[in-house]
Design a protein around this motif. Structure first.
Motif, PDB file in Angstrom:
ATOM      1  N   LYS A 207       7.756   5.241  -0.788  1.00 18.07           N
ATOM      2  CA  LYS A 207       7.429   5.841  -2.047  1.00 18.07           C
ATOM      3  C   LYS A 207       7.195   5.558  -3.846  1.00 18.07           C
ATOM      4  N   ASN A 208       7.343   4.358  -3.737  1.00 12.87           N
ATOM      5  CA  ASN A 208       6.693   3.780  -5.506  1.00 12.87           C
ATOM      6  C   ASN A 208       5.394   2.880  -5.147  1.00 12.87           C
ATOM      7  N   TYR A 209       4.447   2.538  -5.668  1.00  6.80           N
ATOM      8  CA  TYR A 209       3.733   1.828  -5.462  1.00  6.80           C
ATOM      9  C   TYR A 209       4.461   0.264  -5.269  1.00  6.80           C
ATOM     10  N   MET A 210       4.386  -0.900  -4.243  1.00 10.73           N
ATOM     11  CA  MET A 210       4.700  -1.937  -4.608  1.00 10.73           C
ATOM     12  C   MET A 210       3.782  -2.212  -3.486  1.00 10.73           C
ATOM     13  N   VAL A 211       3.249  -3.569  -3.461  1.00  4.65           N
ATOM     14  CA  VAL A 211       3.717  -4.839  -3.044  1.00  4.65           C
ATOM     15  C   VAL A 211       4.413  -5.861  -1.856  1.00  4.65           C
ATOM     16  N   LYS A 212       4.548  -5.550  -0.722  1.00  4.35           N
ATOM     17  CA  LYS A 212       5.416  -6.516   0.100  1.00  4.35           C
ATOM     18  C   LYS A 212       4.961  -8.290   0.675  1.00  4.35           C
ATOM     19  N   ARG A 213       5.810  -8.892   0.548  1.00  3.08           N
ATOM     20  CA  ARG A 213       5.667  -9.967   1.096  1.00  3.08           C
ATOM     21  C   ARG A 213       6.447 -10.344   2.658  1.00  3.08           C
ATOM     22  N   ALA A 214       5.254 -10.515   3.715  1.00  2.00           N
ATOM     23  CA  ALA A 214       5.633 -10.888   4.437  1.00  2.00           C
ATOM     24  C   ALA A 214       7.529 -11.914   4.827  1.00  2.00           C
ATOM     25  N   LEU A 215       8.513 -11.285   5.422  1.00  2.00           N
ATOM     26  CA  LEU A 215       9.214 -12.410   5.264  1.00  2.00           C
ATOM     27  C   LEU A 215       9.580 -13.568   5.523  1.00  2.00           C
ATOM     28  N   PHE A 216       8.713 -14.588   6.340  1.00  2.00           N
ATOM     29  CA  PHE A 216       8.204 -15.651   6.778  1.00  2.00           C
ATOM     30  C   PHE A 216       7.126 -16.508   6.492  1.00  2.00           C
ATOM     31  N   GLU A 217       6.230 -15.551   6.019  1.00  2.00           N
ATOM     32  CA  GLU A 217       4.790 -16.362   5.346  1.00  2.00           C
ATOM     33  C   GLU A 217       4.450 -15.792   4.136  1.00  2.00           C
ATOM     34  N   ASN A 218       3.535 -16.101   3.424  1.00  2.00           N
ATOM     35  CA  ASN A 218       2.723 -15.821   2.308  1.00  2.00           C
ATOM     36  C   ASN A 218       1.244 -14.298   2.478  1.00  2.00           C
ATOM     37  N   TRP A 219       1.467 -13.737   3.122  1.00  2.00           N
ATOM     38  CA  TRP A 219       1.366 -12.756   3.124  1.00  2.00           C
ATOM     39  C   TRP A 219       1.212 -11.463   2.187  1.00  2.00           C
ATOM     40  N   PHE A 220       1.055 -10.666   2.004  1.00  2.00           N
ATOM     41  CA  PHE A 220       1.150  -9.769   1.142  1.00  2.00           C
ATOM     42  C   PHE A 220       0.421  -8.519   1.363  1.00  2.00           C
ATOM     43  N   MET A 221       1.396  -7.298   2.158  1.00  2.00           N
ATOM     44  CA  MET A 221       0.577  -6.028   1.974  1.00  2.00           C
ATOM     45  C   MET A 221       0.220  -5.897   0.714  1.00  2.00           C
ATOM     46  N   TYR A 222      -0.177  -4.253   0.370  1.00  4.88           N
ATOM     47  CA  TYR A 222      -0.547  -3.693  -0.430  1.00  4.88           C
ATOM     48  C   TYR A 222      -1.041  -1.973   0.195  1.00  4.88           C
ATOM     49  N   PRO A 223      -0.523  -1.287  -0.797  1.00  2.00           N
ATOM     50  CA  PRO A 223      -1.113   0.468   0.204  1.00  2.00           C
ATOM     51  C   PRO A 223      -2.265   0.294  -0.805  1.00  2.00           C
ATOM     52  N   THR A 224      -3.368   1.344   0.041  1.00  2.00           N
ATOM     53  CA  THR A 224      -4.607   1.532   0.442  1.00  2.00           C
ATOM     54  C   THR A 224      -4.991   2.273  -1.135  1.00  2.00           C
ATOM     55  N   GLY A 225      -5.434   2.492  -1.611  1.00  2.00           N
ATOM     56  CA  GLY A 225      -5.188   3.772  -2.822  1.00  2.00           C
ATOM     57  C   GLY A 225      -5.740   3.097  -4.092  1.00  2.00           C
ATOM     58  N   LYS A 226      -5.497   4.579  -4.958  1.00  3.59           N
ATOM     59  CA  LYS A 226      -5.558   4.021  -6.424  1.00  3.59           C
ATOM     60  C   LYS A 226      -3.848   3.353  -7.117  1.00  3.59           C
ATOM     61  N   ILE A 227      -4.331   2.237  -7.171  1.00  4.29           N
ATOM     62  CA  ILE A 227      -3.527   0.828  -7.668  1.00  4.29           C
ATOM     63  C   ILE A 227      -3.042   1.467  -9.309  1.00  4.29           C
ATOM     64  N   PRO A 228      -1.453   1.693  -9.685  1.00  4.18           N
ATOM     65  CA  PRO A 228      -1.327   2.418 -11.303  1.00  4.18           C
ATOM     66  C   PRO A 228      -1.945   1.364 -11.792  1.00  4.18           C
ATOM     67  N   SER A 229      -2.270   1.723 -13.629  1.00  3.05           N
ATOM     68  CA  SER A 229      -2.899   1.312 -14.297  1.00  3.05           C
ATOM     69  C   SER A 229      -2.232   0.247 -15.559  1.00  3.05           C
ATOM     70  N   LYS A 230      -0.362   0.618 -14.969  1.00  3.09           N
ATOM     71  CA  LYS A 230       0.504  -0.172 -15.575  1.00  3.09           C
ATOM     72  C   LYS A 230       0.809  -1.029 -14.326  1.00  3.09           C
ATOM     73  N   PHE A 231       0.451  -1.354 -13.418  1.00  2.42           N
ATOM     74  CA  PHE A 231       1.638  -1.795 -12.225  1.00  2.42           C
ATOM     75  C   PHE A 231       1.444  -3.011 -12.426  1.00  2.42           C
ATOM     76  N   LYS A 232       2.942  -3.421 -12.701  1.00  2.00           N
ATOM     77  CA  LYS A 232       3.401  -4.902 -12.284  1.00  2.00           C
ATOM     78  C   LYS A 232       4.004  -5.080 -11.505  1.00  2.00           C
ATOM     79  N   GLN A 233       4.780  -6.413 -10.735  1.00  2.00           N
ATOM     80  CA  GLN A 233       5.377  -6.815 -10.017  1.00  2.00           C
ATOM     81  C   GLN A 233       5.636  -8.238  -9.560  1.00  2.00           C
TER      82      GLN A 233
END
Length: 445
Positions: A207-233
């Motif tokens: 619903k809101n732009y975010m990055v998500k890590r795989a549960l047991f690995e260091n792979w980070f998924m992110y949505p395609t499309g424009k990244i909000p300019s002030k995005f931080k996580q």
């Protein structure tokens, strides 16, 4: 009747009524159980969930008012007060940052749990400098941590949230990856080591732009499309000895080997940073990562092994064995719902902390201050610019607590613990009511 006798009687009557008036007006400022009970029980919010309150007079060393004071509550981050006191007892002025041994052409080192290495706010460089400047071959011995990457009772569902960084022997850069958009609108991550671990995912549509890590690995998924300019996580990474080695090599720009070696008794200790600066950063923003790692640092003083449970057991046996109710204590930060403490035990602990530091201005500087700093900054207003409450908050879903020190307008020094569990109102309503009641006690007495 002689005039002289009338004058004498008038003087006696005046003195009698003056004494009575002084007594009445003096009593009006006394804190009594009845007065506090009236303030506390007139609160509608206190009637519809499980609430405990204890108010203690520091100077008279007596409890003024208590309700459900011996009942156990989920403390949330009030748990950090136990970690704080344990560290005060076990650590000196500086944090042990590294144990190491120089053998022939090698420098072998063990972590102590110290959270300050390349930390975003603590800015300690002593451990880094030793490793960077050493001409010897570097080897990290990873086998002294005895525990899970999570504390007892932590929810796995929160693994992607910044406040649940994993626990390990030698944390680096807060144990969290920091994501943000650069000037060109591209997603960047720090440490840069994880840049190659980013994966765009067309099926990931939060619903809101975010990055998500795989549960047991260091792979980070992110949505395609424009990244909000002030995005931080910030997202905790999956710890491992191999990752520690990779991050060290990437930062030091030199090879680091991995070995299994028990730490000898003659291993040297390198101290990294002033303890007070670490305590302050743990308490003011209520930093879970630092709280957990501090318990490991405490355990490093007991033996070569790092164990949260060992530090807790030692503290309960040697420093906390005189508390009114035995604490059920499971982790350093209060993320665990297995932690259970009573209001009167928290009051007793705060008194022990005060006596240990024996300097109220110093103690107050380490804690959130009502209207001024930390997690109490926006909860209270100051009294003409002067704070009157210093303490620790604790918040989980359906849990909100405050425990700390209160100075009244009449100069009375009090300790309080106000605990709220199992409410369904917004936390903001509970927080505001606590502030109203504590402020009323400050104003009236």
């Amino acid at each position: 009747m002689p005039i002289k006798n009338l004058k004498t009687q008038s003087k006696l009557a005046y003195c009698f009524y003056a004494i009575i008036f002084a007594s009445i007006t003096g009593c009006s400022h006394q804190i009594t159980q009845h007065k506090i009970s009236k303030i506390f029980n007139n609160s509608a919010i206190n009637q519809n969930h499980f609430t405990g309150f204890a108010l203690y007079d520091q100077d008279k060393r007596k409890m003024i008012f208590a309700q459900n004071e011996s009942k156990y509550f989920t403390p949330a981050s009030n748990t950090k007060l136990f970690t704080f006191y344990t560290a005060l007892q076990m650590l000196g002025d500086s944090i042990p940052g590294l144990r190491y041994l120089e053998r022939n052409d090698s420098l072998i080192f063990w972590g102590t749990g110290d959270p300050s290495l390349l930390h975003s706010a603590l800015k300690s460089t002593k451990v880094y400098d030793l490793l960077k400047e050493s001409p010897k071959k570097l080897f990290f011995a990873d086998n002294n941590y005895q525990g899970n990457f999570y504390g007892e009772g932590w929810p796995y569902g929160d693994y992607n949230d910044y406040y649940q960084a994993e626990i390990n022997a030698m944390p680096i850069e807060d144990n969290v990856a920091k994501f943000q958009a650069d000037a060109q609108g591209n997603l960047q991550v720090k440490p840069a080591y994880f840049q190659s671990k980013l994966q765009p995912d067309t099926s990931f549509k939060p619903k809101n732009y975010m990055v998500k890590r795989a549960l047991f690995e260091n792979w980070f998924m992110y949505p395609t499309g424009k990244i909000p300019s002030k995005f931080k996580q910030e997202i905790p990474w999956k710890t491992s000895p191999e990752l520690t080695i990779s991050l060290l090599q990437d930062s030091l720009k030199k090879p680091v080997g991995l070995v299994k070696l028990d730490m000898p008794k003659n291993a040297k200790t390198l101290y990294s940073i002033a303890s007070d600066s670490v305590y302050k950063y743990m308490l003011l923003p209520s930093d879970n990562f630092i709280a957990e790692q501090l318990l490991l640092v405490c355990s490093s003083k007991l033996s070569g092994n790092l164990s949260t449970q060992a530090a807790i057991n030692f503290s309960k046996k040697h420093f906390l064995n005189d508390l009114p109710d035995e604490p059920q204590w499971s982790d350093g930060s209060g993320l665990s719902r297995q932690d259970l403490f009573t209001p009167q035990t928290l009051v007793a602990l705060l008194q022990k902390i005060r006596l240990k530091i024996n300097n109220d201005p110093k103690l107050h500087s380490l804690l959130p201050s009502g209207g001024v700093s930390g997690t109490l900054r926006n909860t209270y207003k100051t009294d003409n610019g002067v704070p009157f409450v210093w303490g620790k908050t604790g918040s989980l879903s359906n849990v909100y607590n405050q425990s700390g020190y209160l100075v009244t307008r009449k100069g009375k020094k009090l300790i309080f613990s106000y605990m709220n569990n199992n409410f369904i109102q917004p936390t903001a309503a509970i927080r505001a009511e606590i502030a109203r009641i504590i402020t009323e006690i400050h104003n009236r007495f």
